[in-house]
Structure formats: C-alpha cells, structure tokens
Design a protein around this motif. Structure first.
Motif, PDB file in Angstrom:
ATOM      1  N   ASP A 260       0.808  -1.209   0.000  1.00 53.52           N
ATOM      2  CA  ASP A 260       0.000   0.000   0.000  1.00 53.52           C
ATOM      3  C   ASP A 260       0.848   1.269   0.000  1.00 53.52           C
ATOM      4  OD1 ASP A 260      -2.484   1.564   2.074  1.00 53.52           O
ATOM      5  OD2 ASP A 260      -2.537   1.200  -0.076  1.00 53.52           O
ATOM      6  N   ASP A 261       2.092   1.152   0.412  1.00 51.28           N
ATOM      7  CA  ASP A 261       2.983   2.312   0.449  1.00 51.28           C
ATOM      8  C   ASP A 261       3.664   2.574  -0.890  1.00 51.28           C
ATOM      9  OD1 ASP A 261       4.127   1.398   3.785  1.00 51.28           O
ATOM     10  OD2 ASP A 261       2.430   2.638   3.145  1.00 51.28           O
ATOM     11  N   TYR A 262       3.404   1.701  -1.865  1.00 52.64           N
ATOM     12  CA  TYR A 262       4.135   1.729  -3.117  1.00 52.64           C
ATOM     13  C   TYR A 262       3.201   1.902  -4.307  1.00 52.64           C
ATOM     14  CZ  TYR A 262       8.264  -0.086  -0.727  1.00 52.64           C
ATOM     15  OH  TYR A 262       9.351  -0.252   0.100  1.00 52.64           O
TER      16      TYR A 262
ATOM     17  N   ARG B 102      -1.651   3.378  -8.165  1.00 53.62           N
ATOM     18  CA  ARG B 102      -1.130   4.147  -7.048  1.00 53.62           C
ATOM     19  C   ARG B 102      -2.165   4.125  -5.949  1.00 53.62           C
ATOM     20  NH1 ARG B 102       0.456   9.795  -8.990  1.00 53.62           N
ATOM     21  NH2 ARG B 102      -1.799  10.028  -9.197  1.00 53.62           N
ATOM     22  N   SER B 103      -1.755   3.717  -4.771  1.00 58.26           N
ATOM     23  CA  SER B 103      -2.712   3.517  -3.690  1.00 58.26           C
ATOM     24  C   SER B 103      -3.267   4.819  -3.143  1.00 58.26           C
ATOM     25  CB  SER B 103      -2.067   2.727  -2.556  1.00 58.26           C
ATOM     26  OG  SER B 103      -0.986   3.455  -2.010  1.00 58.26           O
ATOM     27  N   SER B 104      -2.488   5.901  -3.190  1.00 54.94           N
ATOM     28  CA  SER B 104      -2.888   7.150  -2.531  1.00 54.94           C
ATOM     29  C   SER B 104      -4.206   7.698  -3.069  1.00 54.94           C
ATOM     30  CB  SER B 104      -1.787   8.191  -2.671  1.00 54.94           C
ATOM     31  OG  SER B 104      -1.530   8.467  -4.040  1.00 54.94           O
ATOM     32  N   ASP B 105      -4.427   7.528  -4.369  1.00 48.58           N
ATOM     33  CA  ASP B 105      -5.663   8.052  -4.952  1.00 48.58           C
ATOM     34  C   ASP B 105      -6.384   7.044  -5.834  1.00 48.58           C
ATOM     35  OD1 ASP B 105      -4.122  10.082  -7.599  1.00 48.58           O
ATOM     36  OD2 ASP B 105      -3.989   7.961  -7.100  1.00 48.58           O
TER      37      ASP B 105
ATOM     38  N   SER C 227      -5.387   5.785  -8.563  1.00 47.28           N
ATOM     39  CA  SER C 227      -5.131   5.964  -9.996  1.00 47.28           C
ATOM     40  C   SER C 227      -4.565   4.703 -10.613  1.00 47.28           C
ATOM     41  CB  SER C 227      -4.140   7.112 -10.210  1.00 47.28           C
ATOM     42  OG  SER C 227      -4.681   8.330  -9.774  1.00 47.28           O
TER      43      SER C 227
ATOM     44  N   ASN D 241      -5.199  -5.136   0.203  1.00 47.62           N
ATOM     45  CA  ASN D 241      -4.243  -4.675   1.213  1.00 47.62           C
ATOM     46  C   ASN D 241      -4.175  -5.618   2.406  1.00 47.62           C
ATOM     47  OD1 ASN D 241      -3.518  -2.421  -0.295  1.00 47.62           O
ATOM     48  ND2 ASN D 241      -5.131  -1.168   0.603  1.00 47.62           N
TER      49      ASN D 241
ATOM     50  N   ALA E 131       5.733   8.556  -5.519  1.00 46.87           N
ATOM     51  CA  ALA E 131       4.379   9.045  -5.744  1.00 46.87           C
ATOM     52  C   ALA E 131       3.983   9.050  -7.211  1.00 46.87           C
ATOM     53  CB  ALA E 131       4.228  10.454  -5.178  1.00 46.87           C
TER      54      ALA E 131
END
Length: 123
Positions: free
Chosen positions: A29-31, A51-54, A56, A73, A101
């Motif tokens: 999840d950090d990658y 990309r986990s942050s959003d 995408s 996850n 990112a």
C-alpha cells in the motif's frame, strides 16, 4: 523484501487468467505497483500500474478494456485479471513495486521485482 508472482499458465485465446503477486517484508500500500511482461526477443513492457494514494491506474493500450489491476491490502497482494486473452499476450509477466508518488510504467523506475510467471495463450 520479496515479491512472488504466480498464476500463469496455458490458456486458449479468449480465455482468462488471474495473476497474483504476494509481497513480504514491506507493505504494498505504500508503493506504486505494476505489472510488466516480456516476450521472447522483445523488451520488457509495462502492462498496468496503480497508485494507492488516490486509486489511480494506468493500462497500456494493448490491454485496455481486457485487463484489470487490483490490490488486496489485507493480503498484501497485487492482482492482474486478464480477460479475452490473445496469442500476443504470451509472455513472462512480472510484478514490481516503486517507492514513490509518481504513477509510471517505466520499468527502470521500479525498485523491487518478482520472479515472473509464464503466460501462454495458444490453441
């Protein structure tokens, strides 16, 4: 830190396979995570990444609408669902992870790689 890809095999044209990539020693999840493939005599090419942050995602034009990338996850596992497979999808498939990112499909940007799993599409 280890990535282990599995789930490849022999499938007829039009069939489906789901590849899995289990991570250990770090949290996916950090990658940014991605799938790549390499056919005999060809360069390694990017298939899909996320990309986990959003949430995408990116798909190569050759697989768009047929392949779906996803991640569990809780299981720390990346997946690639491949539908409507074609003979030109035949390759060794690799999973990879990038600590950063930027959503990129450039294999040279990726830090960690799994060992690859063979996918053969043939009648």
């Amino acid at each position: 830190v280890q990535l282990q890809a599995f789930g490849g095999g022999l499938v007829q044209p039009g069939g489906s396979l789901r590849l899995s990539c289990a991570a250990s020693g770090f949290t996916l999840d950090d990658y940014v995570t991605g799938w790549f493939r390499q056919a005999p005599g060809k360069e390694r090419e990017g298939v899909s990444c996320m990309r986990s942050s959003d949430g995408s995602t990116y798909y190569a034009d050759s697989v768009k609408g047929r392949f779906t990338i996803s991640r569990d996850n809780a299981k720390n596992t990346l997946y690639l669902q491949m539908n409507s497979l074609k003979p030109e999808d035949t390759a060794v498939y690799y999973c990879a992870a990038l600590l950063g990112a930027g959503l990129t499909i450039d294999p040279y940007e990726y830090d960690y790689w799994g060992q690859g799993t063979q996918v053969t599409v043939s009648s």
